[in-house]
Enzyme design. Sequence first.
Site, PDB file in Angstrom:
ATOM      1  N   GLU A 148     -35.063  20.455   9.822  1.00  0.00           N
ATOM      2  CA  GLU A 148     -34.813  19.030   9.644  1.00  0.00           C
ATOM      3  C   GLU A 148     -35.866  18.156  10.334  1.00  0.00           C
ATOM      4  OE1 GLU A 148     -30.780  18.162  10.779  1.00  0.00           O
ATOM      5  OE2 GLU A 148     -29.965  19.158   9.002  1.00  0.00           O
ATOM      6  N   SER A 157       2.917  -6.804  -4.040  1.00  0.00           N
ATOM      7  CA  SER A 157       3.843  -5.676  -4.051  1.00  0.00           C
ATOM      8  C   SER A 157       3.973  -5.091  -5.461  1.00  0.00           C
ATOM      9  CB  SER A 157       5.208  -6.136  -3.552  1.00  0.00           C
ATOM     10  OG  SER A 157       6.046  -5.050  -3.291  1.00  0.00           O
ATOM     11  N   GLN A 200      10.978  -6.212  -6.665  1.00  0.00           N
ATOM     12  CA  GLN A 200       9.545  -6.402  -6.441  1.00  0.00           C
ATOM     13  C   GLN A 200       9.082  -7.743  -6.988  1.00  0.00           C
ATOM     14  OE1 GLN A 200       7.668  -4.196  -4.530  1.00  0.00           O
ATOM     15  NE2 GLN A 200       9.782  -3.571  -4.258  1.00  0.00           N
ATOM     16  N   HIS A 251     -34.450  18.153  19.244  1.00  0.00           N
ATOM     17  CA  HIS A 251     -33.225  18.934  19.142  1.00  0.00           C
ATOM     18  C   HIS A 251     -33.511  20.404  19.454  1.00  0.00           C
ATOM     19  CE1 HIS A 251     -31.506  15.413  17.250  1.00  0.00           C
ATOM     20  NE2 HIS A 251     -30.367  16.034  16.953  1.00  0.00           N
ATOM     21  N   ASP A 273      12.442  -0.034   2.318  1.00  0.00           N
ATOM     22  CA  ASP A 273      11.975  -1.222   3.016  1.00  0.00           C
ATOM     23  C   ASP A 273      12.607  -1.374   4.388  1.00  0.00           C
ATOM     24  OD1 ASP A 273      10.180  -2.166   1.163  1.00  0.00           O
ATOM     25  OD2 ASP A 273      11.587  -3.528   0.192  1.00  0.00           O
ATOM     26  N   GLU A 321       2.210   1.547  -5.674  1.00  0.00           N
ATOM     27  CA  GLU A 321       2.712   1.482  -4.302  1.00  0.00           C
ATOM     28  C   GLU A 321       4.060   2.201  -4.179  1.00  0.00           C
ATOM     29  OE1 GLU A 321       3.882  -1.945  -0.969  1.00  0.00           O
ATOM     30  OE2 GLU A 321       3.714  -2.484  -3.095  1.00  0.00           O
ATOM     31  N   HIS A 322       5.031   1.789  -4.995  1.00  0.00           N
ATOM     32  CA  HIS A 322       6.370   2.400  -4.991  1.00  0.00           C
ATOM     33  C   HIS A 322       6.610   3.068  -6.340  1.00  0.00           C
ATOM     34  CE1 HIS A 322       6.809  -1.300  -2.396  1.00  0.00           C
ATOM     35  NE2 HIS A 322       7.211  -0.365  -1.544  1.00  0.00           N
ATOM     36  N   HIS A 367       9.100 -11.046  -4.906  1.00  0.00           N
ATOM     37  CA  HIS A 367       8.169 -11.221  -3.789  1.00  0.00           C
ATOM     38  C   HIS A 367       7.134 -12.295  -4.065  1.00  0.00           C
ATOM     39  CE1 HIS A 367       9.068  -8.226  -0.758  1.00  0.00           C
ATOM     40  NE2 HIS A 367       9.184  -7.276  -1.660  1.00  0.00           N
TER      41      HIS A 367
END
Length: 438
Positions: free
Chosen positions: A420, A242, A264, A425, A366, A332-333, A267
């Site tokens: 191509e 985190s 944080q 095709h 959260d 992340e945050h 964690h």
Amino acid sequence: MTIRIVEADTVDGRKLIDRLLDRFSVADTGCRDTVTDIIEEVRSRGDDAVLEYTRKFDAPNMSVDDLQVTKQELSDALAKVDDDVLRSLRLAAERIRLFHEREMENSWLLTRDDGTVTGRLVRPVDSAGLYVPGGQGGSTPLVSSVLMNGIPASIAGVGRRVMVTPPGADGMVSPALLVAASEVGITEIYKAGSAWAIAALAYGTVSIPPVDVIVGPGNQYVAEAKRQVMGRVRIDMIAGPSEVLIVADEKAQPPFIASDMLAQAEHDPQALALLITTSEDIAARTIGELEKQLESLSRQDIARTSLQNKGVIFLTETIEDAIELANMIAIEHLELQVREPWQWLPKVRHAGAVFLGDYTPEAAGDYVAGPNHVLPTMGTARISSALGVETFLKKSSIISYSRNALLGDAEHIRRLALLEGLTAHERSVAVRVEGSGE
């Protein structure tokens, strides 16, 4: 000292920044090899392997008949959960649902003047598996993970939603997790954890049918297992520790900054808590607050290790410099504890989630704010987004030509196909417009 202070625009500062920009990592060789062996065991031995690992690491007396949570266990769980907790769960679920309903995509069609119809068909995957960690043997049930993963899957319209979570030593699952699952409509729940649960979801066993998407947080073995099965199934992301980065000016509140950094840091010893500020005074006062608040934390040893080994306070000349450094780090945050935070929001390019103002702690995101808390880490916010309804959707293109419309495009299709070197095709168009297919 609890945490380092360094000027960003110095040799030492640039070295630290370079390390932060290169923080993406995968599991070490030992973990990778262990997970590979576990996945192969589950693929070849199915339930027997799942039970063997579960007995060894979680519930010694687990039997195959105990693997799935029963209706009675789900019913009994409600009586074991405090009414106040249930009220908070339901408030959080309502907020998360309201936010994620805005994410739902619709199918659409576009009709050209020649009558050609193109479009996009949006459909949910058939099944999704939600991994929910046990949370210290069930003593700290991560109910928010159930809501954040289960509600978007429900809104997407996923028909089969499954939860796996490691049981306690008694073979039971936390009642709070079961109630949270029931609140979001998940009733198919299996007592299995770690890499063997991910393998079972990906490849299936007699007791646990496979799924199409696997989401949810976990330790390094869960993350590595998700990485290894990615491709056979979709996963939400490869998540790391985190992270939070706070941008603060001279008017910010050090008690608020410190509390969010510690939120944080508690964690994981590998969690990343950063502060970028233009004020040496704010930096010094934040260190004082960190020391003060650490003493009252139940997980102070974890938080202190995180701050000492991973944490940094960067000093910059201007808030604009601070925002640009935050964009480089792609956290992340991201918290903007500055005057007029909305003024700076347009400058933000890379962050999993942005929290504006002194009274917007990351913890609100959260639990009850509404946006998803499953966010990109390790710098991947440069290229990826939060888990959401889209995680459980797939999109198919729609194309419909009339003969006249094909006649109009035939020349261009045939020319490009021949360029191509794809003569079949070209022929698939020619046979229709030259009449030989009638």
